[in-house]
Design an enzyme around this catalytic site. Structure first.
Site, PDB file in Angstrom:
ATOM      1  N   ASN A 159       0.810  -1.217   0.000  1.00  0.00           N
ATOM      2  CA  ASN A 159       0.000   0.000   0.000  1.00  0.00           C
ATOM      3  C   ASN A 159       0.848   1.273   0.000  1.00  0.00           C
ATOM      4  O   ASN A 159       0.390   2.313  -0.462  1.00  0.00           O
ATOM      5  CB  ASN A 159      -1.007  -0.022   1.153  1.00  0.00           C
ATOM      6  CG  ASN A 159      -2.126  -1.025   0.862  1.00  0.00           C
ATOM      7  OD1 ASN A 159      -2.319  -1.440  -0.279  1.00  0.00           O
ATOM      8  ND2 ASN A 159      -2.851  -1.434   1.903  1.00  0.00           N
ATOM      9  N   ARG A 201      -8.017  -0.557  -7.610  1.00  0.00           N
ATOM     10  CA  ARG A 201      -8.612   0.665  -7.128  1.00  0.00           C
ATOM     11  C   ARG A 201      -7.599   1.799  -6.979  1.00  0.00           C
ATOM     12  O   ARG A 201      -7.874   2.951  -7.287  1.00  0.00           O
ATOM     13  CB  ARG A 201      -9.223   0.319  -5.766  1.00  0.00           C
ATOM     14  CG  ARG A 201      -9.995   1.384  -5.145  1.00  0.00           C
ATOM     15  CD  ARG A 201     -10.541   0.912  -3.814  1.00  0.00           C
ATOM     16  NE  ARG A 201     -11.069   2.076  -3.144  1.00  0.00           N
ATOM     17  CZ  ARG A 201     -12.229   2.613  -3.443  1.00  0.00           C
ATOM     18  NH1 ARG A 201     -13.009   2.062  -4.339  1.00  0.00           N
ATOM     19  NH2 ARG A 201     -12.634   3.698  -2.829  1.00  0.00           N
ATOM     20  N   CYS A 227     -11.162  -4.387  -4.260  1.00  0.00           N
ATOM     21  CA  CYS A 227     -11.634  -5.512  -3.466  1.00  0.00           C
ATOM     22  C   CYS A 227     -13.046  -5.218  -2.973  1.00  0.00           C
ATOM     23  O   CYS A 227     -13.325  -4.125  -2.475  1.00  0.00           O
ATOM     24  CB  CYS A 227     -10.717  -5.747  -2.265  1.00  0.00           C
ATOM     25  SG  CYS A 227      -9.499  -7.039  -2.521  1.00  0.00           S
ATOM     26  N   ARG A 273     -17.274   1.816  -0.949  1.00  0.00           N
ATOM     27  CA  ARG A 273     -16.005   2.533  -0.871  1.00  0.00           C
ATOM     28  C   ARG A 273     -16.140   3.883  -1.576  1.00  0.00           C
ATOM     29  O   ARG A 273     -15.648   4.081  -2.684  1.00  0.00           O
ATOM     30  CB  ARG A 273     -14.887   1.670  -1.434  1.00  0.00           C
ATOM     31  CG  ARG A 273     -14.739   0.392  -0.626  1.00  0.00           C
ATOM     32  CD  ARG A 273     -13.626  -0.485  -1.089  1.00  0.00           C
ATOM     33  NE  ARG A 273     -12.314   0.005  -0.693  1.00  0.00           N
ATOM     34  CZ  ARG A 273     -11.189  -0.644  -0.979  1.00  0.00           C
ATOM     35  NH1 ARG A 273     -11.223  -1.768  -1.639  1.00  0.00           N
ATOM     36  NH2 ARG A 273     -10.028  -0.154  -0.585  1.00  0.00           N
ATOM     37  N   PRO A 274     -16.826   4.832  -0.912  1.00  0.00           N
ATOM     38  CA  PRO A 274     -17.041   6.137  -1.530  1.00  0.00           C
ATOM     39  C   PRO A 274     -15.729   6.905  -1.677  1.00  0.00           C
ATOM     40  O   PRO A 274     -14.739   6.592  -1.014  1.00  0.00           O
ATOM     41  CB  PRO A 274     -17.968   6.846  -0.544  1.00  0.00           C
ATOM     42  CG  PRO A 274     -17.778   6.149   0.754  1.00  0.00           C
ATOM     43  CD  PRO A 274     -17.353   4.748   0.445  1.00  0.00           C
ATOM     44  N   ILE A 275     -15.744   7.929  -2.559  1.00  0.00           N
ATOM     45  CA  ILE A 275     -14.539   8.752  -2.716  1.00  0.00           C
ATOM     46  C   ILE A 275     -14.852  10.230  -2.472  1.00  0.00           C
ATOM     47  O   ILE A 275     -14.154  11.112  -2.945  1.00  0.00           O
ATOM     48  CB  ILE A 275     -13.898   8.564  -4.100  1.00  0.00           C
ATOM     49  CG1 ILE A 275     -14.919   8.807  -5.211  1.00  0.00           C
ATOM     50  CG2 ILE A 275     -13.274   7.197  -4.258  1.00  0.00           C
ATOM     51  CD1 ILE A 275     -14.261   9.220  -6.495  1.00  0.00           C
ATOM     52  N   ASP A 276     -15.951  10.463  -1.721  1.00  0.00           N
ATOM     53  CA  ASP A 276     -16.374  11.847  -1.487  1.00  0.00           C
ATOM     54  C   ASP A 276     -15.279  12.693  -0.823  1.00  0.00           C
ATOM     55  O   ASP A 276     -15.148  13.880  -1.087  1.00  0.00           O
ATOM     56  CB  ASP A 276     -17.652  11.860  -0.634  1.00  0.00           C
ATOM     57  CG  ASP A 276     -17.487  11.081   0.661  1.00  0.00           C
ATOM     58  OD1 ASP A 276     -17.154   9.882   0.593  1.00  0.00           O
ATOM     59  OD2 ASP A 276     -17.644  11.667   1.740  1.00  0.00           O
ATOM     60  N   GLN A 277     -14.474  12.067   0.035  1.00  0.00           N
ATOM     61  CA  GLN A 277     -13.456  12.843   0.745  1.00  0.00           C
ATOM     62  C   GLN A 277     -12.299  13.243  -0.172  1.00  0.00           C
ATOM     63  O   GLN A 277     -11.693  14.295   0.000  1.00  0.00           O
ATOM     64  CB  GLN A 277     -12.926  12.079   1.970  1.00  0.00           C
ATOM     65  CG  GLN A 277     -13.998  11.760   2.990  1.00  0.00           C
ATOM     66  CD  GLN A 277     -14.717  13.011   3.479  1.00  0.00           C
ATOM     67  OE1 GLN A 277     -14.096  13.976   3.925  1.00  0.00           O
ATOM     68  NE2 GLN A 277     -16.031  13.008   3.392  1.00  0.00           N
ATOM     69  N   ASP A 303      -7.128  -4.684   7.730  1.00  0.00           N
ATOM     70  CA  ASP A 303      -6.484  -5.647   6.822  1.00  0.00           C
ATOM     71  C   ASP A 303      -5.963  -6.887   7.554  1.00  0.00           C
ATOM     72  O   ASP A 303      -5.470  -7.818   6.924  1.00  0.00           O
ATOM     73  CB  ASP A 303      -5.331  -4.973   6.056  1.00  0.00           C
ATOM     74  CG  ASP A 303      -5.835  -3.945   5.057  1.00  0.00           C
ATOM     75  OD1 ASP A 303      -7.048  -3.909   4.792  1.00  0.00           O
ATOM     76  OD2 ASP A 303      -5.008  -3.163   4.551  1.00  0.00           O
ATOM     77  N   ILE A 333     -14.328  -0.480   9.949  1.00  0.00           N
ATOM     78  CA  ILE A 333     -13.901   0.319   8.782  1.00  0.00           C
ATOM     79  C   ILE A 333     -14.727  -0.024   7.535  1.00  0.00           C
ATOM     80  O   ILE A 333     -15.245   0.850   6.866  1.00  0.00           O
ATOM     81  CB  ILE A 333     -12.402   0.112   8.465  1.00  0.00           C
ATOM     82  CG1 ILE A 333     -11.540   0.252   9.736  1.00  0.00           C
ATOM     83  CG2 ILE A 333     -11.942   1.062   7.357  1.00  0.00           C
ATOM     84  CD1 ILE A 333     -11.340   1.633  10.269  1.00  0.00           C
ATOM     85  N   ARG A 390      -2.654 -10.382  -5.435  1.00  0.00           N
ATOM     86  CA  ARG A 390      -2.667  -8.915  -5.510  1.00  0.00           C
ATOM     87  C   ARG A 390      -1.703  -8.295  -4.517  1.00  0.00           C
ATOM     88  O   ARG A 390      -1.190  -7.202  -4.753  1.00  0.00           O
ATOM     89  CB  ARG A 390      -4.072  -8.381  -5.178  1.00  0.00           C
ATOM     90  CG  ARG A 390      -5.117  -8.698  -6.200  1.00  0.00           C
ATOM     91  CD  ARG A 390      -6.438  -8.129  -5.777  1.00  0.00           C
ATOM     92  NE  ARG A 390      -6.356  -6.677  -5.866  1.00  0.00           N
ATOM     93  CZ  ARG A 390      -7.390  -5.889  -6.088  1.00  0.00           C
ATOM     94  NH1 ARG A 390      -8.585  -6.401  -6.241  1.00  0.00           N
ATOM     95  NH2 ARG A 390      -7.236  -4.587  -6.153  1.00  0.00           N
TER      96      ARG A 390
END
Ligand code: EPZ
Length: 430
Positions: free
Chosen positions: A23, A93, A117, A122-126, A305, A327, A397
């Site tokens: 990551n 992603r 995954c 899994r929003p991306i508003d932030q 994770d 989470i 992955r």
């Protein structure tokens, strides 16, 4: 049809070398395109996600040379496009990190809305909120996120949720904005700090990474750098739980023990012995394991994770344990598979109530996502008889040579491609 065939029952014993953090690598690869000068990155894990991101970068003209398996040289002086194709985003992603990197460098980027995954919404508003705060226009059209700005201007960004991805994306864009940006309620994960250190090594001015307030003074240009990625906290943690669940004795080497504190603490609590040195942690599980309660939280809390790996271990520990996932809401998909191996787990909302059983028994199971897949493999290592894990592409992955590293610790595990190979494995292990 690549599968892992496992004969359980061997305690894992020995030493295992942990690779670079997947990551962190994803964020650092994306950030490497923010300079026209050459960047050399060491300790790059050779896993599917980083390789797909490299392909996405190559698709817009970035030149990536692999000097050896874990060292890449990147030159992004000839980028001819700021549009990242749908195919890459579908596969991984984190291709959306190219949004922040391209927006910072060229003040424009187009990336399709991410998949990844399937572990919950899994929003991306932030991310979008952060880009807008820096003065970028962000639109979603035809499945693409399109962002551009005449000028990016430093600003105050308060993240409503602690998000690793949003912190990373906003940090990259802000590194090349005019003036000062403050990110409040920032994620504190080791890979966020690693990205900040990498950007600073390229001439950025970022302070406070690792705390919840990150202060960035934008610069107009970044330069080349040589950088080594930190060790993978989650790969290390996975081997630590594999040691515990197989009643083994494993030393994970090339790690930063501080990053593993929440994991070591839980292992100690359930009865393992932990020995730490400067860059290694030894886990010895010589006694029967006990139960505990655990809730996933942003760093330095217990990582989401690692949730499937601890649950698999608690499934074979004495007493009743409770695992709360705070989470992602869809991260218990492995429970059905584990139940087929004999686990006694009841999921209610975001909580799993686990009654420890004496043993798991081998079964044919499917990896539902990356970490759950790895957890099911370690369940197989502890189970009686043969386990076959399907869909191991998920595991690949994020884990390099997973089965080879386990094999070196004494596990009976093979990657098989055909029914014939599976039968051969079964005959071999008896
Ligand atoms: C990163 O995902 C990791 N991925 C994940 O690793 C990890 O599970 C996760 O952080 C949490 O630690 C990478 O680093 C590439 P988030 P990310 O944004 O960035 C909500 C693995 O197995 N949220 O920190 O996508 C979100 O729904 C994986 O290696 C918003 O509401 O996670 C979640 O509840 C999979 N709006 C929470 O925040 C947003 O705009 C944390 O997500 C963004 C996130």
């Amino acid at each position: 049809m690549e599968q892992f065939a496992i004969k359980g029952g061997n305690p894992l014993v020995g030493e295992v070398e942990i690779g670079g953090a997947k990551n962190a690598a994803l964020a650092i690869l994306a950030a490497a395109i923010m300079t026209d000068e050459t960047v050399l990155i060491e300790n790059m894990p050779d896993v599917r996600d980083t390789n797909v991101l490299i392909q996405a970068m190559e698709s817009i003209g970035v030149i990536v040379k692999r000097l050896d398996r874990h060292t890449v040289k990147i030159n992004a002086s000839n980028i001819h496009d700021v549009v990242i194709e749908d195919d890459f985003i579908k596969k991984i992603r984190a291709s959306y990190y190219l949004l922040g990197a391209l927006l910072g460098k060229y003040k424009k980027a187009e990336v399709s809305l991410p998949g990844g995954c399937n572990i919950g919404l899994r929003p991306i508003d932030q991310h979008i909120k952060g880009f807008r705060a820096l003065g970028a226009d962000v639109r979603i059209e035809h499945g693409m996120i399109i962002t551009d700005a005449e000028h990016l201007k430093g600003s105050h960004v308060y993240l409503d949720v602690v998000s690793v991805g949003a912190t990373i994306n906003v940090m990259m864009a802000a590194a090349m904005a005019e003036g000062k940006t403050t990110i409040e309620n920032a994620a504190k994960e080791p890979h966020v700090v690693d990205l900040a250190n990498f950007l600073n090594s390229m001439g950025a001015d970022i302070k406070g990474a690792g705390t919840d307030v990150i202060r960035i003074r934008g610069v107009s240009k970044l330069h080349g750098s040589e950088y080594a990625i930190i060790p993978d906290q989650i790969e290390a943690g996975t081997f630590m739980f594999a040691a515990a669940v197989t009643k083994g004795d494993v030393t994970v080497k090339n790690v930063i023990p501080k990053h593993l504190e929440s994991i070591s603490a839980k292992l100690l609590e359930i009865g393992c012995e932990i020995e730490e040195s400067d860059d290694a942690v030894r886990v010895v599980a010589s006694k029967p394991l006990g139960h505990t309660h655990v809730k996933t939280l942003p760093y330095p809390g217990f990582p989401t994770d690692m949730q499937p790996q601890i649950a698999v271990t608690l499934g074979l520990s004495m007493g009743t344990s409770i695992v709360t996932e705070s989470i992602f809401e869809n991260r218990f998909k492995y429970v059905d598979e584990l139940t087929r191996m004999g686990a006694s787990i009841k999921v209610e909302g975001n909580t799993a109530i686990i009654d420890g059983v004496k043993k798991y028994t081998g079964a044919s199971i499917t990896a539902p996502d990356l970490r759950a897949g790895a957890a099911l493999v370690i369940a197989g290592l502890a189970a009686e008889g043969i386990t076959v894990v399907d869909d191991i592409k998920f595991i690949q992955r994020g884990y390099e040579d997973f089965h080879l590293k386990l094999k070196a610790l004494g596990a009976q595990i093979e990657m098989v491609n055909t029914e014939k190979e599976l039968q051969k494995f079964k005959l071999k292990v008896g």
